[in-house]
Design a protein around this motif. Structure first.
Motif, mmCIF file in Angstrom:
data_model
loop_
_atom_site.group_PDB
_atom_site.id
_atom_site.type_symbol
_atom_site.label_atom_id
_atom_site.label_comp_id
_atom_site.label_asym_id
_atom_site.label_seq_id
_atom_site.Cartn_x
_atom_site.Cartn_y
_atom_site.Cartn_z
ATOM 1 N N ALA A 267 9.847 8.277 1.892
ATOM 2 C CA ALA A 267 11.096 7.564 1.624
ATOM 3 C C ALA A 267 11.781 7.129 2.919
ATOM 4 C CB ALA A 267 12.029 8.442 0.798
ATOM 5 N N ILE A 268 11.783 8.003 3.922
ATOM 6 C CA ILE A 268 12.414 7.649 5.210
ATOM 7 C C ILE A 268 11.659 6.497 5.871
ATOM 8 C CG2 ILE A 268 12.848 8.497 7.554
ATOM 9 C CD1 ILE A 268 13.494 11.216 6.285
ATOM 10 N N THR A 269 10.339 6.555 5.845
ATOM 11 C CA THR A 269 9.533 5.496 6.455
ATOM 12 C C THR A 269 9.766 4.163 5.745
ATOM 13 O OG1 THR A 269 7.858 7.123 7.035
ATOM 14 C CG2 THR A 269 7.204 4.816 7.093
ATOM 15 N N LEU A 270 9.730 4.178 4.419
ATOM 16 C CA LEU A 270 9.928 2.942 3.667
ATOM 17 C C LEU A 270 11.346 2.412 3.837
ATOM 18 C CD1 LEU A 270 8.223 1.118 1.906
ATOM 19 C CD2 LEU A 270 9.178 2.254 -0.073
ATOM 20 N N ILE B 222 12.216 -1.261 5.413
ATOM 21 C CA ILE B 222 12.998 -2.248 4.676
ATOM 22 C C ILE B 222 14.302 -2.555 5.407
ATOM 23 C CG2 ILE B 222 14.265 -2.628 2.520
ATOM 24 C CD1 ILE B 222 11.953 -1.259 1.081
ATOM 25 N N LEU B 223 14.891 -1.568 6.073
ATOM 26 C CA LEU B 223 16.100 -1.803 6.856
ATOM 27 C C LEU B 223 15.823 -2.769 8.010
ATOM 28 C CD1 LEU B 223 19.088 -1.006 7.296
ATOM 29 C CD2 LEU B 223 18.245 0.718 8.887
ATOM 30 N N PRO C 209 0.796 -1.229 0.000
ATOM 31 C CA PRO C 209 0.000 0.000 0.000
ATOM 32 C C PRO C 209 0.830 1.282 0.000
ATOM 33 C CG PRO C 209 -0.858 -1.523 1.611
ATOM 34 C CD PRO C 209 0.421 -2.081 1.117
ATOM 35 N N THR C 210 2.106 1.184 0.349
ATOM 36 C CA THR C 210 2.925 2.401 0.343
ATOM 37 C C THR C 210 3.111 2.944 -1.070
ATOM 38 O OG1 THR C 210 4.977 1.125 0.240
ATOM 39 C CG2 THR C 210 4.157 1.740 2.418
ATOM 40 N N ILE C 211 3.008 2.088 -2.066
ATOM 41 C CA ILE C 211 3.118 2.544 -3.457
ATOM 42 C C ILE C 211 1.925 3.430 -3.807
ATOM 43 C CG2 ILE C 211 3.206 1.757 -5.847
ATOM 44 C CD1 ILE C 211 4.552 -0.800 -4.743
ATOM 45 N N LEU C 212 0.757 3.108 -3.271
ATOM 46 C CA LEU C 212 -0.443 3.880 -3.587
ATOM 47 C C LEU C 212 -0.452 5.254 -2.908
ATOM 48 C CD1 LEU C 212 -3.104 1.057 -3.329
ATOM 49 C CD2 LEU C 212 -2.104 2.035 -5.394
ATOM 50 N N SER D 170 1.415 11.868 -0.127
ATOM 51 C CA SER D 170 2.211 12.188 1.055
ATOM 52 C C SER D 170 3.494 12.901 0.655
ATOM 53 C CB SER D 170 2.539 10.916 1.829
ATOM 54 O OG SER D 170 3.350 10.072 1.041
ATOM 55 N N ASN D 171 4.165 13.415 1.662
ATOM 56 C CA ASN D 171 5.455 14.072 1.454
ATOM 57 C C ASN D 171 6.459 13.006 1.035
ATOM 58 O OD1 ASN D 171 7.791 15.540 1.534
ATOM 59 N ND2 ASN D 171 7.492 16.289 3.624
ATOM 60 N N ILE D 172 7.168 13.247 -0.051
ATOM 61 C CA ILE D 172 8.058 12.229 -0.609
ATOM 62 C C ILE D 172 9.216 11.918 0.334
ATOM 63 C CG2 ILE D 172 9.509 13.796 -1.923
ATOM 64 C CD1 ILE D 172 8.280 10.462 -3.223
#
Length: 117
Positions: free
Chosen positions: A90-93, A97-98, A76-79, A84-86
């Motif tokens: 990006a930091i959240t994703l 993933i880390l 769902p993060t792709i949608l 949202s703020n890019i």
């Protein structure tokens, strides 16, 4: 206020009575060896039905379920990238993933992914 307290006490009392009756009435009084044994085409079982299973299969299943749920959380993060703020996205994703990669490294380091001993 008193009526709400009274109604909740009555509901709790009825619930406890129903649970007590269900517990008393659900007990099996007659234990039959034939009914409690596993059914194998009408014959007595040749071996125990409680065979031990490999812990390796269980661990692989747990790892699969964990990563399956994590994929379901990532998709769902792709949608929401357009809404949202890019930078925050990006930091959240990246953090998510880390954490996944650190967990995978830990499982690999502990030998959970080695199939043969």
């Amino acid at each position: 206020m008193f009526s709400i307290l009274l109604i909740s006490m009555i509901i709790m009392l009825i619930s406890m009575v129903v649970m007590l009756l269900a517990s008393i009435l659900s007990k099996k009084t007659i234990v039959d060896r034939e009914k409690s044994s596993p059914f194998e085409c009408g014959f007595d079982p040749k071996s125990s039905s409680r065979l031990p299973f490999s812990l390796r299969f269980f661990l692989i299943t747990i790892i699969f379920l964990i990563f399956d749920v994590e994929i379901a959380l990532i998709l769902p993060t792709i949608l929401i990238i357009n809404f949202s703020n890019i930078m925050i996205w990006a930091i959240t994703l990246f953090t998510f993933i880390l954490i996944l990669l650190l967990g995978l490294y830990h499982e690999w380091n502990q030998g959970m992914l080695n199939w043969s001993n």
